[in-house]
Write an enzyme that holds these catalytic residues in place. Sequence first.
Site, PDB file in Angstrom:
ATOM      1  N   TRP A 107     -11.526   4.022  27.516  1.00 55.83           N
ATOM      2  CA  TRP A 107     -11.611   5.115  28.490  1.00 55.83           C
ATOM      3  C   TRP A 107     -10.868   4.782  29.775  1.00 55.83           C
ATOM      4  O   TRP A 107     -10.165   5.630  30.341  1.00 55.83           O
ATOM      5  CB  TRP A 107     -13.069   5.475  28.743  1.00 55.83           C
ATOM      6  CG  TRP A 107     -13.305   6.784  29.442  1.00 55.83           C
ATOM      7  CD1 TRP A 107     -14.252   7.024  30.387  1.00 55.83           C
ATOM      8  CD2 TRP A 107     -12.625   8.044  29.243  1.00 55.83           C
ATOM      9  NE1 TRP A 107     -14.208   8.338  30.787  1.00 55.83           N
ATOM     10  CE2 TRP A 107     -13.217   8.986  30.101  1.00 55.83           C
ATOM     11  CE3 TRP A 107     -11.559   8.448  28.430  1.00 55.83           C
ATOM     12  CZ2 TRP A 107     -12.775  10.318  30.164  1.00 55.83           C
ATOM     13  CZ3 TRP A 107     -11.119   9.774  28.497  1.00 55.83           C
ATOM     14  CH2 TRP A 107     -11.729  10.681  29.355  1.00 55.83           C
ATOM     15  N   GLU A 130     -23.027   2.704  23.860  1.00 56.81           N
ATOM     16  CA  GLU A 130     -23.944   2.839  25.002  1.00 56.81           C
ATOM     17  C   GLU A 130     -25.327   3.355  24.595  1.00 56.81           C
ATOM     18  O   GLU A 130     -26.328   3.078  25.244  1.00 56.81           O
ATOM     19  CB  GLU A 130     -23.342   3.794  26.043  1.00 56.81           C
ATOM     20  CG  GLU A 130     -22.129   3.247  26.796  1.00 56.81           C
ATOM     21  CD  GLU A 130     -22.519   2.350  27.963  1.00 56.81           C
ATOM     22  OE1 GLU A 130     -23.645   1.828  27.992  1.00 56.81           O
ATOM     23  OE2 GLU A 130     -21.663   2.164  28.850  1.00 56.81           O
ATOM     24  N   LYS A 186     -26.737  12.122  25.915  1.00 57.61           N
ATOM     25  CA  LYS A 186     -26.152  12.646  24.665  1.00 57.61           C
ATOM     26  C   LYS A 186     -25.834  11.509  23.696  1.00 57.61           C
ATOM     27  O   LYS A 186     -25.738  11.728  22.487  1.00 57.61           O
ATOM     28  CB  LYS A 186     -24.923  13.517  24.951  1.00 57.61           C
ATOM     29  CG  LYS A 186     -23.741  12.858  25.650  1.00 57.61           C
ATOM     30  CD  LYS A 186     -22.822  12.093  24.743  1.00 57.61           C
ATOM     31  CE  LYS A 186     -21.787  11.313  25.519  1.00 57.61           C
ATOM     32  NZ  LYS A 186     -20.986  10.393  24.702  1.00 57.61           N
ATOM     33  N   GLY A 188     -17.875  14.424  30.713  1.00 57.03           N
ATOM     34  CA  GLY A 188     -17.610  15.626  29.919  1.00 57.03           C
ATOM     35  C   GLY A 188     -17.148  15.246  28.526  1.00 57.03           C
ATOM     36  O   GLY A 188     -17.041  14.066  28.192  1.00 57.03           O
TER      37      GLY A 188
HETATM   38  N1  LIG Z   1     -14.137   5.833  24.997  1.00 62.07           N
HETATM   39  C1  LIG Z   1     -14.342   7.079  25.382  1.00 62.07           C
HETATM   40  O1  LIG Z   1     -13.800   8.015  24.797  1.00 62.07           O
HETATM   41  C2  LIG Z   1     -15.228   7.357  26.531  1.00 62.07           C
HETATM   42  C3  LIG Z   1     -16.018   6.379  27.114  1.00 62.07           C
HETATM   43  N2  LIG Z   1     -16.809   6.679  28.166  1.00 62.07           N
HETATM   44  C4  LIG Z   1     -17.647   5.667  28.807  1.00 62.07           C
HETATM   45  O2  LIG Z   1     -16.816   4.735  29.494  1.00 62.07           O
HETATM   46  C5  LIG Z   1     -17.454   3.458  29.576  1.00 62.07           C
HETATM   47  C6  LIG Z   1     -16.483   2.404  29.080  1.00 62.07           C
HETATM   48  O3  LIG Z   1     -16.247   2.706  27.722  1.00 62.07           O
HETATM   49  P1  LIG Z   1     -14.942   2.340  26.917  1.00 62.07           P
HETATM   50  O4  LIG Z   1     -13.779   2.142  27.781  1.00 62.07           O
HETATM   51  O5  LIG Z   1     -14.837   3.364  25.858  1.00 62.07           O
HETATM   52  O6  LIG Z   1     -15.430   0.969  26.275  1.00 62.07           O
HETATM   53  P2  LIG Z   1     -14.618  -0.036  25.345  1.00 62.07           P
HETATM   54  O7  LIG Z   1     -15.601  -0.688  24.455  1.00 62.07           O
HETATM   55  O8  LIG Z   1     -13.453   0.678  24.747  1.00 62.07           O
HETATM   56  O9  LIG Z   1     -14.053  -1.097  26.395  1.00 62.07           O
HETATM   57  C7  LIG Z   1     -14.890  -1.780  27.267  1.00 62.07           C
HETATM   58  C8  LIG Z   1     -14.041  -2.499  28.287  1.00 62.07           C
HETATM   59  O10 LIG Z   1     -14.887  -3.056  29.290  1.00 62.07           O
HETATM   60  C9  LIG Z   1     -14.555  -4.441  29.399  1.00 62.07           C
HETATM   61  N3  LIG Z   1     -15.697  -5.219  29.846  1.00 62.07           N
HETATM   62  C10 LIG Z   1     -16.763  -5.626  29.127  1.00 62.07           C
HETATM   63  N4  LIG Z   1     -17.597  -6.360  29.915  1.00 62.07           N
HETATM   64  C11 LIG Z   1     -17.008  -6.418  31.137  1.00 62.07           C
HETATM   65  C12 LIG Z   1     -17.355  -7.057  32.355  1.00 62.07           C
HETATM   66  N5  LIG Z   1     -18.491  -7.746  32.471  1.00 62.07           N
HETATM   67  N6  LIG Z   1     -16.520  -6.922  33.416  1.00 62.07           N
HETATM   68  C13 LIG Z   1     -15.371  -6.214  33.297  1.00 62.07           C
HETATM   69  N7  LIG Z   1     -14.975  -5.598  32.169  1.00 62.07           N
HETATM   70  C14 LIG Z   1     -15.800  -5.693  31.100  1.00 62.07           C
HETATM   71  C15 LIG Z   1     -14.111  -4.827  27.998  1.00 62.07           C
HETATM   72  O11 LIG Z   1     -13.401  -6.047  28.054  1.00 62.07           O
HETATM   73  P3  LIG Z   1     -13.352  -7.054  26.769  1.00 62.07           P
HETATM   74  O12 LIG Z   1     -12.339  -6.464  25.833  1.00 62.07           O
HETATM   75  O13 LIG Z   1     -12.933  -8.345  27.374  1.00 62.07           O
HETATM   76  O14 LIG Z   1     -14.734  -7.092  26.175  1.00 62.07           O
HETATM   77  C16 LIG Z   1     -13.238  -3.631  27.667  1.00 62.07           C
HETATM   78  O15 LIG Z   1     -11.993  -3.718  28.300  1.00 62.07           O
HETATM   79  C17 LIG Z   1     -18.727   3.583  28.724  1.00 62.07           C
HETATM   80  O16 LIG Z   1     -19.829   3.792  29.556  1.00 62.07           O
HETATM   81  C18 LIG Z   1     -18.478   4.824  27.860  1.00 62.07           C
HETATM   82  O17 LIG Z   1     -19.683   5.502  27.511  1.00 62.07           O
HETATM   83  C19 LIG Z   1     -16.853   7.939  28.712  1.00 62.07           C
HETATM   84  C20 LIG Z   1     -16.084   8.936  28.184  1.00 62.07           C
HETATM   85  C21 LIG Z   1     -15.204   8.740  27.049  1.00 62.07           C
HETATM   86  O1  LIG Z   2     -18.488   9.990  25.761  1.00 58.51           O
HETATM   87  C1  LIG Z   2     -17.666  10.112  24.897  1.00 58.51           C
HETATM   88  C2  LIG Z   2     -16.925  11.376  24.673  1.00 58.51           C
HETATM   89  O2  LIG Z   2     -17.186  12.319  25.667  1.00 58.51           O
HETATM   90  C3  LIG Z   2     -17.382   8.976  23.984  1.00 58.51           C
HETATM   91  O3  LIG Z   2     -18.466   8.811  23.144  1.00 58.51           O
HETATM   92  P1  LIG Z   2     -18.703   7.448  22.360  1.00 58.51           P
HETATM   93  O4  LIG Z   2     -19.043   6.387  23.382  1.00 58.51           O
HETATM   94  O5  LIG Z   2     -19.809   7.715  21.413  1.00 58.51           O
HETATM   95  O6  LIG Z   2     -17.408   7.115  21.661  1.00 58.51           O
END
Ligand SMILES: NC(=O)C1=CN([C@@H]2O[C@H](COP(=O)(O)OP(=O)(O)OC[C@H]3O[C@@H](n4cnc5c(N)ncnc54)[C@H](OP(=O)(O)O)[C@@H]3O)[C@@H](O)[C@H]2O)C=CC1
Ligand SMILES: O=C(CO)COP(=O)(O)O
Length: 346
Positions: free
Chosen positions: A12, A282, A192, A137
């Site tokens: 994200w 999450e 959600k 969203g």
């Molecule tokens: N993916 C999506 O489509 C969406 C995600 N979100 C939300 O965004 C948030 C992040 O999700 P997302 O990007 O998908 O997660 P990912 O699992 O894709 O990536 C997580 C990232 O966070 C890093 N990370 C983990 N621990 C730490 C730490 N202690 N300090 C700094 N960085 C850290 C990881 O690094 P490493 O690789 O080193 O573990 C990795 O780069 C979540 O809350 C998710 O619900 C919201 C909307 C859409």
């Molecule tokens: O929040 C999200 C889309 O809006 C991503 O959902 P997931 O963390 O389940 O991939």
Amino acid sequence: MSKVAVLGAGSWGTALAMVLCENNHDVRIWTHNTEQKQRMEQEGKNAKYLPDIPLPPSLSIHDDLTMAIKDVEAIVLVVPTKAIRETCQRLKQVLHHQVVLIHASKGIEPDSHYRISEMIDEELNRTQYQDVVVLSGPSHAEEVSLKHPTTVTAASEDESLAAFTQDLFMNQYFRVYTSTDVIGVELGGALKNIIALGAGISDGLGYGDNAKAALITRGLAEITRLASVKGANPLTFIGLTGVGDLIVTCTSSHSRNWRAGNLLGQGNALEDVLSKMGMVVEGIRTTDAVTQLAREEQIEMPITTGIYDVIHQNKSPKKVVDDLMARDRTTEIDDISDILFNRDKD
Ligand SMILES: NC(=O)C1=CN([C@@H]2O[C@H](COP(=O)(O)OP(=O)(O)OC[C@H]3O[C@@H](n4cnc5c(N)ncnc54)[C@H](OP(=O)(O)O)[C@@H]3O)[C@@H](O)[C@H]2O)C=CC1
Ligand SMILES: O=C(CO)COP(=O)(O)O
């Protein structure tokens, strides 16, 4: 053009940084992982999280937080919920000017039951940020990175900051609405994920669309019930960050929460599911937090409780569904009507 730092280089964070680059901002993405920074620079992509998408050449990649946030107007915090406090503590040491703090993460902290903005408020000084804006969203990173049409909401108690965030991100494929219901928008995004685990479990059991529609709809009823008690506007839950995000997460194989639920429904143990995922799910920690919270507040959340039992009490998913179907007979919308019509009476 604004200078913006995105903290968190997962799926994200990377997709949001790409939207900001598209809008010609000066964008820096920060990762805590030096090896990942080097690979992103060498390969021109984020191989682990968005393997097929080239990174914009204008995106600068940092593992040094001080450099990443130098002179920025806004910081977008987008690490998993369990890393929010640690990242804020690092930020607190190096942030010496006031920024707009936007977060795009979706979760609730177990034990404290804090939303992410509440954790930020506890960890940072108000001299370091004007107010928190929540960006949430129906938005899978995989689709945003392909520039597919996506709509989200920017919520802040300070309307000018919500509007600033709208201007920062909005473009021809990424449409941003504003809201002042921070509690509702944050809780919608977090809660959600629990229901998406449930939808995945149902699919993993081999049940069909009827069961999934039931989970989405009755799931919406129970998360709205909890959120209203916590101060959200229940009407927020018929918007993008409520029903919108429920639909996208419960029906898409992009969703990590749906995928994890699907594996649980097929009979896999939680540890095996999480090791197969390799990305943040999450909904697991949020289920723990919300089960505690619902018990304390005496809020009926049968779907959430059933999912908790699958995750932690070794209860069979099939038995959970059977028990949900055999609950006492009841009317459909009384509880929601109570929420809608009684909320302003106090
Ligand atoms: N993916 C999506 O489509 C969406 C995600 N979100 C939300 O965004 C948030 C992040 O999700 P997302 O990007 O998908 O997660 P990912 O699992 O894709 O990536 C997580 C990232 O966070 C890093 N990370 C983990 N621990 C730490 C730490 N202690 N300090 C700094 N960085 C850290 C990881 O690094 P490493 O690789 O080193 O573990 C990795 O780069 C979540 O809350 C998710 O619900 C919201 C909307 C859409
Ligand atoms: O929040 C999200 C889309 O809006 C991503 O959902 P997931 O963390 O389940 O991939």
